[in-house]
Design a protein around this motif. Sequence first.
Motif, PDB file in Angstrom:
ATOM      1  N   ARG A 130      -8.369-120.425   4.045  1.00  0.00           N
ATOM      2  CA  ARG A 130      -8.521-120.306   5.498  1.00  0.00           C
ATOM      3  C   ARG A 130      -7.179-119.923   6.091  1.00  0.00           C
ATOM      4  N   LEU A 137      -4.441-123.437  10.178  1.00  0.00           N
ATOM      5  CA  LEU A 137      -4.962-124.754   9.780  1.00  0.00           C
ATOM      6  C   LEU A 137      -4.100-125.426   8.703  1.00  0.00           C
ATOM      7  N   VAL A 154     -15.348-131.509   8.230  1.00  0.00           N
ATOM      8  CA  VAL A 154     -14.856-130.551   7.237  1.00  0.00           C
ATOM      9  C   VAL A 154     -14.597-131.253   5.895  1.00  0.00           C
ATOM     10  N   TYR A 166     -14.170-131.938  14.031  1.00  0.00           N
ATOM     11  CA  TYR A 166     -13.870-130.933  13.021  1.00  0.00           C
ATOM     12  C   TYR A 166     -13.321-131.599  11.748  1.00  0.00           C
ATOM     13  N   GLU A 205     -20.135-124.058  11.352  1.00  0.00           N
ATOM     14  CA  GLU A 205     -19.510-125.257  11.935  1.00  0.00           C
ATOM     15  C   GLU A 205     -19.887-125.353  13.415  1.00  0.00           C
ATOM     16  N   ALA A 238     -16.220-120.727   6.754  1.00  0.00           N
ATOM     17  CA  ALA A 238     -16.798-121.751   7.633  1.00  0.00           C
ATOM     18  C   ALA A 238     -16.560-121.453   9.118  1.00  0.00           C
ATOM     19  N   PRO A 239     -17.177-120.400   9.632  1.00  0.00           N
ATOM     20  CA  PRO A 239     -16.949-120.044  11.037  1.00  0.00           C
ATOM     21  C   PRO A 239     -17.712-120.944  12.010  1.00  0.00           C
ATOM     22  N   SER A 240     -17.221-120.989  13.235  1.00  0.00           N
ATOM     23  CA  SER A 240     -17.934-121.686  14.311  1.00  0.00           C
ATOM     24  C   SER A 240     -18.635-120.633  15.166  1.00  0.00           C
ATOM     25  N   ARG A 292     -15.680-121.288   0.320  1.00  0.00           N
ATOM     26  CA  ARG A 292     -16.565-121.243   1.489  1.00  0.00           C
ATOM     27  C   ARG A 292     -15.879-120.559   2.669  1.00  0.00           C
TER      28      ARG A 292
HETATM   29  N1  GLU Z   1     -14.486-123.630  11.668  1.00  0.00           N
HETATM   30  C1  GLU Z   1     -13.082-123.350  11.559  1.00  0.00           C
HETATM   31  C2  GLU Z   1     -12.772-122.094  12.353  1.00  0.00           C
HETATM   32  O1  GLU Z   1     -13.685-121.357  12.701  1.00  0.00           O
HETATM   33  C3  GLU Z   1     -12.616-123.155  10.140  1.00  0.00           C
HETATM   34  C4  GLU Z   1     -12.527-124.426   9.414  1.00  0.00           C
HETATM   35  C5  GLU Z   1     -11.978-124.375   7.998  1.00  0.00           C
HETATM   36  O2  GLU Z   1     -11.987-123.318   7.358  1.00  0.00           O
HETATM   37  O3  GLU Z   1     -11.584-125.431   7.520  1.00  0.00           O
HETATM   38  O4  GLU Z   1     -11.623-121.870  12.637  1.00  0.00           O
END
Ligand code: GLU
Length: 293
Positions: free
Chosen positions: A226, A230, A212, A208, A48, A14-16, A12
């Motif tokens: 990612r 992170l 997540v 978050y 997200e 998963a952008p904000s 996946r």
């Molecule tokens: N939403 C997070 C971001 O934009 C990424 C989260 C993830 O990949 O776990 O940095």
Amino acid sequence: MIEIPRQKPTFRFAPSPNGSLHLGHALSAILNHDMAAEVGGNFLLRIEDIDQARCTPDFETGIYTDLSWLGLSWQEPVRRQSEHFPAYQEALQTLIARGLVYPAFMTRGEVKAKVAAFEAEGRSWPRDPDGTPLYPSDDRDRSDAERQRLLASGMKHAWRLDMERALKAADAPLHWQEGGDGDTGAIPADPAAWGDVVLSRSDAPSSYHLSVVVDDAVQGITHVVRGLDLFHATSIHRLLQTLLGLPEPLYHHHRLLLGNDGKKLSKSLGDTGIAEWRRQDLSPAELRSRISL
Ligand code: GLU
């Protein structure tokens, strides 16, 4: 109960939607897409957007436009976190019922003042891997009766994980399997380094970290790909997965792209925005080459 689908390799992005996508996002999205394609797996998109104050429909539309321009396609439906607050609340309630979280009443300003007063005496307050001061113990140390009184008074509060109790409840050394661009192999998780993390904010019914892990489980994510920023947060995710009985994905934290100033790319873009590449009539192939793909 969270239902966990059993399925094929599933990745996946998963952008904000709180800014425009930049080259770092392109790297992440393309890696997820290509790794999924390589193993005949699924590529999912998750928006997200729990932070409703900073996320906007325009930024969300920009994400779809940018990813399509890059030539990526994903499986529908897109999961938008703002549509799943009850799922995160349910996970939170499980942890509340087990006495693993507590209501946290201190404001950011109060925490800042406390840390500043402490450090003014020449001592240093412990900080998490991102450099943020750990949450003071004041709220954790309250009696149940006082907690109930403050909750009943309607005082604004977040919910924080009681790290010490959570580690006891998890009752095993935690690891994750890492195959990315930093350290690889079985990485020992160190959630304690983060202190009592927020699981539900006073201005949003999740955080978050909580959403997540719930979403990765609900979406049947087998591979989390990612950025290395992170990497250390994975310690918290492994702890929450263990406490909530969720499956453990494989992790791949990829290199970060730096701007000309040597700093990590941010959402204040300049020429590193994907939309800007499009406007300048540069091709997705040129973009891939700029990010060494
Ligand atoms: N939403 C997070 C971001 O934009 C990424 C989260 C993830 O990949 O776990 O940095």
